[in-house]
Design an enzyme around this catalytic site. Structure first.
Site, PDB file in Angstrom:
ATOM      1  N   LYS A   1       0.812  -1.230   0.000  1.00 25.25           N
ATOM      2  CA  LYS A   1       0.000   0.000   0.000  1.00 25.25           C
ATOM      3  C   LYS A   1       0.846   1.281   0.000  1.00 25.25           C
ATOM      4  O   LYS A   1       0.520   2.246  -0.680  1.00 25.25           O
ATOM      5  CB  LYS A   1      -0.955  -0.003   1.195  1.00 25.25           C
ATOM      6  CG  LYS A   1      -2.066  -1.048   1.062  1.00 25.25           C
ATOM      7  CD  LYS A   1      -3.015  -0.989   2.243  1.00 25.25           C
ATOM      8  CE  LYS A   1      -3.943  -2.201   2.226  1.00 25.25           C
ATOM      9  NZ  LYS A   1      -4.855  -2.219   3.384  1.00 25.25           N
TER      10      LYS A   1
ATOM     11  N   ASP B   1      -9.831   2.366   3.266  1.00 25.50           N
ATOM     12  CA  ASP B   1      -9.857   1.506   4.461  1.00 25.50           C
ATOM     13  C   ASP B   1     -10.525   2.200   5.662  1.00 25.50           C
ATOM     14  O   ASP B   1     -11.407   1.627   6.306  1.00 25.50           O
ATOM     15  CB  ASP B   1      -8.429   1.094   4.863  1.00 25.50           C
ATOM     16  CG  ASP B   1      -7.897  -0.053   4.020  1.00 25.50           C
ATOM     17  OD1 ASP B   1      -8.706  -0.814   3.450  1.00 25.50           O
ATOM     18  OD2 ASP B   1      -6.665  -0.191   3.928  1.00 25.50           O
TER      19      ASP B   1
HETATM   20  P1  NDP Z   1       1.111  -4.031   9.665  1.00 21.95           P
HETATM   21  O1  NDP Z   1       2.094  -5.130   9.478  1.00 21.95           O
HETATM   22  O2  NDP Z   1       1.305  -2.762   8.920  1.00 21.95           O
HETATM   23  O3  NDP Z   1       1.064  -3.658  11.239  1.00 21.95           O
HETATM   24  C1  NDP Z   1       1.041  -4.669  12.203  1.00 21.95           C
HETATM   25  C2  NDP Z   1       0.766  -4.085  13.585  1.00 21.95           C
HETATM   26  O4  NDP Z   1       0.618  -5.190  14.492  1.00 21.95           O
HETATM   27  C3  NDP Z   1       1.893  -3.216  14.137  1.00 21.95           C
HETATM   28  O5  NDP Z   1       1.348  -2.204  14.931  1.00 21.95           O
HETATM   29  C4  NDP Z   1       2.677  -4.222  15.001  1.00 21.95           C
HETATM   30  O6  NDP Z   1       3.385  -3.627  16.062  1.00 21.95           O
HETATM   31  C5  NDP Z   1       1.547  -5.030  15.575  1.00 21.95           C
HETATM   32  N1  NDP Z   1       1.948  -6.365  16.023  1.00 21.95           N
HETATM   33  C6  NDP Z   1       2.357  -7.403  15.262  1.00 21.95           C
HETATM   34  N2  NDP Z   1       2.631  -8.484  16.045  1.00 21.95           N
HETATM   35  C7  NDP Z   1       2.380  -8.101  17.325  1.00 21.95           C
HETATM   36  C8  NDP Z   1       2.463  -8.770  18.586  1.00 21.95           C
HETATM   37  N3  NDP Z   1       2.871 -10.035  18.684  1.00 21.95           N
HETATM   38  N4  NDP Z   1       2.113  -8.100  19.699  1.00 21.95           N
HETATM   39  C9  NDP Z   1       1.683  -6.813  19.606  1.00 21.95           C
HETATM   40  N5  NDP Z   1       1.593  -6.113  18.435  1.00 21.95           N
HETATM   41  C10 NDP Z   1       1.934  -6.756  17.314  1.00 21.95           C
HETATM   42  O7  NDP Z   1      -0.313  -4.694   9.371  1.00 21.95           O
HETATM   43  P2  NDP Z   1      -1.643  -3.986   8.809  1.00 21.95           P
HETATM   44  O8  NDP Z   1      -1.882  -2.738   9.558  1.00 21.95           O
HETATM   45  O9  NDP Z   1      -1.594  -3.920   7.330  1.00 21.95           O
HETATM   46  O10 NDP Z   1      -2.766  -5.088   9.171  1.00 21.95           O
HETATM   47  C11 NDP Z   1      -3.125  -5.337  10.505  1.00 21.95           C
HETATM   48  C12 NDP Z   1      -4.362  -6.221  10.563  1.00 21.95           C
HETATM   49  O11 NDP Z   1      -5.474  -5.565   9.982  1.00 21.95           O
HETATM   50  C13 NDP Z   1      -4.197  -7.551   9.811  1.00 21.95           C
HETATM   51  O12 NDP Z   1      -4.765  -8.570  10.599  1.00 21.95           O
HETATM   52  C14 NDP Z   1      -4.996  -7.342   8.559  1.00 21.95           C
HETATM   53  O13 NDP Z   1      -5.524  -8.557   8.068  1.00 21.95           O
HETATM   54  C15 NDP Z   1      -6.112  -6.429   9.061  1.00 21.95           C
HETATM   55  N6  NDP Z   1      -6.708  -5.610   7.989  1.00 21.95           N
HETATM   56  C16 NDP Z   1      -8.060  -5.731   7.755  1.00 21.95           C
HETATM   57  C17 NDP Z   1      -8.679  -4.976   6.789  1.00 21.95           C
HETATM   58  C18 NDP Z   1     -10.140  -5.108   6.568  1.00 21.95           C
HETATM   59  O14 NDP Z   1     -10.642  -4.660   5.526  1.00 21.95           O
HETATM   60  N7  NDP Z   1     -10.868  -5.677   7.494  1.00 21.95           N
HETATM   61  C19 NDP Z   1      -7.917  -4.010   5.946  1.00 21.95           C
HETATM   62  C20 NDP Z   1      -6.511  -3.943   6.299  1.00 21.95           C
HETATM   63  C21 NDP Z   1      -5.946  -4.724   7.271  1.00 21.95           C
HETATM   64  P3  NDP Z   1       4.908  -3.092  15.864  1.00 21.95           P
HETATM   65  O15 NDP Z   1       4.798  -1.729  15.271  1.00 21.95           O
HETATM   66  O16 NDP Z   1       5.456  -3.088  17.240  1.00 21.95           O
HETATM   67  O17 NDP Z   1       5.601  -4.081  14.956  1.00 21.95           O
END
Ligand code: NDP
Length: 280
Positions: free
Chosen positions: A69, A105
């Protein structure tokens, strides 16, 4: 498909799990549009060439999903304000000179919340996560006039950067210890989990639901056959929940309208999504 069929699609890596082809093809059929929507698996190294090639081949519109994205936004000839604000594009609209980027989104989540009769204006919101989807959602909440937006993230520096980028006095950042802080939890109207923690081992710290309001709404951007661990815990505590399927539906409906100029057949798209979710 005929010689006149307009082609749309979604770029991602991976993309085989995407429910968007089922949803958008059902929408084209219901709206009487001669269109076909296909998945394009694209590695990051091939994104620029693919976007240029699909534009040259006359593709009419695209969605972009993980992990492209932000890169797609940089490759657009121009960005609509929602995509510019969060530096990421999930919807590309064809223009003569190249792709115009937008981001549906955040607005998709607001539409899904509206279906749950939740109006963000004046509300106190905790957003867990500071990744790509969190950015889009945070800017949408800011535009919608929330009273408080608290962004909590495992890496607090990313939360701080996101909150600062909103340029609002009522946006704050925290680390995940806030999930156990009863004083903060007591005042919340909505918690949104935008992290990619899964049903498996990497769970969020437990939320102290006893400290929360009985009217609290808990929303996870994740969707699927089973509720996420975050939603399962909220349900056990008797709080209202919603998963990310409504956001997926409405971001797609908004993209459909951006591409075609027509009202999206939301009921048809919802049915197609349900069918694809239970089949998957
Ligand atoms: P990103 O990879 O950009 O961000 C991931 C986030 O999760 C970061 O804030 C990261 O923290 C955090 N994270 C990952 N692992 C852990 C953990 N073990 N403990 C705590 N925090 C954690 O992902 P996206 O933002 O693109 O997507 C996130 C979710 O949203 C996904 O599940 C995706 O499927 C869903 N989604 C759903 C949509 C919909 O239309 N319903 C649209 C877009 C996304 P840190 O910064 O510390 O790494």
């Amino acid at each position: 498909m005929r010689g006149t069929t307009r082609v749309y699609g979604i770029l991602g890596d991976p993309v085989s799990h995407s429910l968007s082809p089922a949803m958008q093809n059902a929408a084209f059929a219901a709206a009487g549009i001669d269109g076909a929507y296909v998945p394009f698996p694209v590695a990051a190294s091939g994104l620029a060439a693919t976007l240029a090639g699909l534009h040259a081949a006359g593709v009419a519109g695209l969605n972009v999903t993980v992990p492209h994205k932000e890169a797609a936004a940089r490759l657009c000839v121009s960005l609509r304000p929602r995509a510019r604000a969060c530096g990421a594009a999930n919807t590309l609209i064809r223009s003569p000179k190249g792709w115009v980027g937008d981001n549906t989104d955040g607005a998709g989540l607001l539409a899904a919340l509206a279906e749950q009769r939740f109006a963000p204006r004046g509300k106190n919101v905790l957003l867990i996560g500071a990744g790509g989807s969190a950015r889009s959602v945070a800017h949408a909440f800011a535009r919608a006039g929330v009273a408080l937006l608290l962004v909590a993230n495992r890496t607090p520096e990313r939360a701080a950067e996101l909150a600062a980028g909103l340029r609002r006095r009522d946006a704050y950042a925290a680390d995940l210890r806030v999930l156990a802080n009863p004083d903060v939890l007591a005042g919340l109207d909505l918690i949104v989990n935008s992290t990619s923690t899964t049903l498996g081992g990497d769970a969020l710290p437990a939320i102290d639901y006893a400290a929360t309001s009985p009217t609290l709404l808990c929303c996870d951007l994740m969707y699927g056959k089973k509720p996420s661990r975050f939603l399962a815990q909220a349900r056990r505590a008797g709080r209202r929940t919603m998963d990310g399927s409504g956001m997926l539906l409405h971001q797609g409906a908004l993209a459909f309208t951006l591409w075609t100029g027509k009202k999206a057949p939301v009921a048809v798209m919802r049915r197609a999504l349900r069918k694809a979710t239970t089949a998957g």
